[in-house]
Design an enzyme around this catalytic site. Structure first.
Site, PDB file in Angstrom:
ATOM      1  N   ASN A  44     -12.777  -3.680   2.541  1.00 26.94           N
ATOM      2  CA  ASN A  44     -13.750  -2.587   2.579  1.00 26.94           C
ATOM      3  C   ASN A  44     -14.645  -2.718   1.351  1.00 26.94           C
ATOM      4  O   ASN A  44     -14.147  -2.917   0.237  1.00 26.94           O
ATOM      5  CB  ASN A  44     -13.029  -1.234   2.566  1.00 26.94           C
ATOM      6  N   HIS A  91      -6.890  -6.032   2.066  1.00 27.66           N
ATOM      7  CA  HIS A  91      -5.734  -5.494   2.775  1.00 27.66           C
ATOM      8  C   HIS A  91      -5.174  -6.587   3.671  1.00 27.66           C
ATOM      9  O   HIS A  91      -5.927  -7.262   4.386  1.00 27.66           O
ATOM     10  CB  HIS A  91      -6.145  -4.338   3.690  1.00 27.66           C
ATOM     11  N   GLU A 119     -12.435   2.989  -1.126  1.00 28.75           N
ATOM     12  CA  GLU A 119     -12.046   4.159  -1.929  1.00 28.75           C
ATOM     13  C   GLU A 119     -11.734   3.786  -3.367  1.00 28.75           C
ATOM     14  O   GLU A 119     -12.030   4.548  -4.286  1.00 28.75           O
ATOM     15  CB  GLU A 119     -10.827   4.838  -1.303  1.00 28.75           C
ATOM     16  N   VAL A 120     -11.091   2.654  -3.565  1.00 32.75           N
ATOM     17  CA  VAL A 120     -10.698   2.251  -4.929  1.00 32.75           C
ATOM     18  C   VAL A 120     -11.669   1.170  -5.414  1.00 32.75           C
ATOM     19  O   VAL A 120     -11.763   0.097  -4.792  1.00 32.75           O
ATOM     20  CB  VAL A 120      -9.247   1.727  -4.953  1.00 32.75           C
ATOM     21  N   HIS A 152     -10.252  -5.553  -3.574  1.00 35.18           N
ATOM     22  CA  HIS A 152      -8.933  -5.781  -2.980  1.00 35.18           C
ATOM     23  C   HIS A 152      -9.086  -6.194  -1.530  1.00 35.18           C
ATOM     24  O   HIS A 152     -10.057  -5.834  -0.862  1.00 35.18           O
ATOM     25  CB  HIS A 152      -8.053  -4.532  -3.062  1.00 35.18           C
ATOM     26  N   ASP A 183       0.852  -1.191   0.000  1.00 30.45           N
ATOM     27  CA  ASP A 183       0.000   0.000   0.000  1.00 30.45           C
ATOM     28  C   ASP A 183       0.890   1.244   0.000  1.00 30.45           C
ATOM     29  O   ASP A 183       1.897   1.295   0.693  1.00 30.45           O
ATOM     30  CB  ASP A 183      -0.907  -0.007   1.242  1.00 30.45           C
ATOM     31  N   ILE A 184       0.481   2.238  -0.770  1.00 33.66           N
ATOM     32  CA  ILE A 184       1.293   3.459  -0.898  1.00 33.66           C
ATOM     33  C   ILE A 184       1.286   4.277   0.404  1.00 33.66           C
ATOM     34  O   ILE A 184       2.203   5.066   0.650  1.00 33.66           O
ATOM     35  CB  ILE A 184       0.781   4.315  -2.092  1.00 33.66           C
TER      36      ILE A 184
END
Ligand code: 5GP
Length: 120
Positions: A91, A106, A99-100, A104, A33-34
């Site tokens: 999420n 995490h 958000e994206v 995905h 993750d960025i």
């Protein structure tokens, strides 16, 4: 919600945005993750176009789903969090705080991840 080809993870899959790869397989890509929330914070995404968990489990083939979850396990191992433990989060949608809009998971670890969620 239709899949948005311009979401940031679609760009990572196409190689248009760089990412720090942790693991890759036929069906999935895992990368750091960025903006890590914990010392280890890895994202695992399917290579197919799925908006969220609901979409993925409804439409992805059995091979894609199995391949994806095996990649999550392989990424956790590659990230070195298996022995001490870790948390998986997906999420989903507006109330889930996603958000994206590309499904995905995490992987969080590298130290205590803390309480599951804020209560209330
Ligand atoms: P969500 O809130 O959708 O579950 O999580 C999206 C995650 O993607 C966030 O933790 C955010 O830091 C991460 N992220 C957003 N843009 C990028 C990017 O360009 N590269 C990487 N590696 N992670 C990103």
């Amino acid at each position: 919600m239709p899949y948005d080809d311009n979401n940031v993870f679609a760009k990572i899959l196409r190689g248009e945005i760089p990412s720090k790869k942790v693991h890759e397989s036929e069906h999935a890509l895992a990368f750091h993750d960025i903006r890590p929330a914990k010392p280890v914070h890895v994202l695992v995404i399917p290579k197919g176009k799925y908006v969220d968990f609901t979409d993925f489990t409804a439409r992805a083939s059995a091979a894609e789903q199995t391949g994806f979850y095996k990649a999550v396990a392989a990424a956790a191992k590659a990230a070195g969090v298996v022995d001490a433990g870790y948390r998986l989060i997906a999420n989903t949608g507006m109330n889930g705080g996603q958000e994206v809009p590309h499904f995905h998971i995490h992987i969080l670890g590298g130290g205590s991840v803390g309480p599951m969620v804020a209560r209330g």
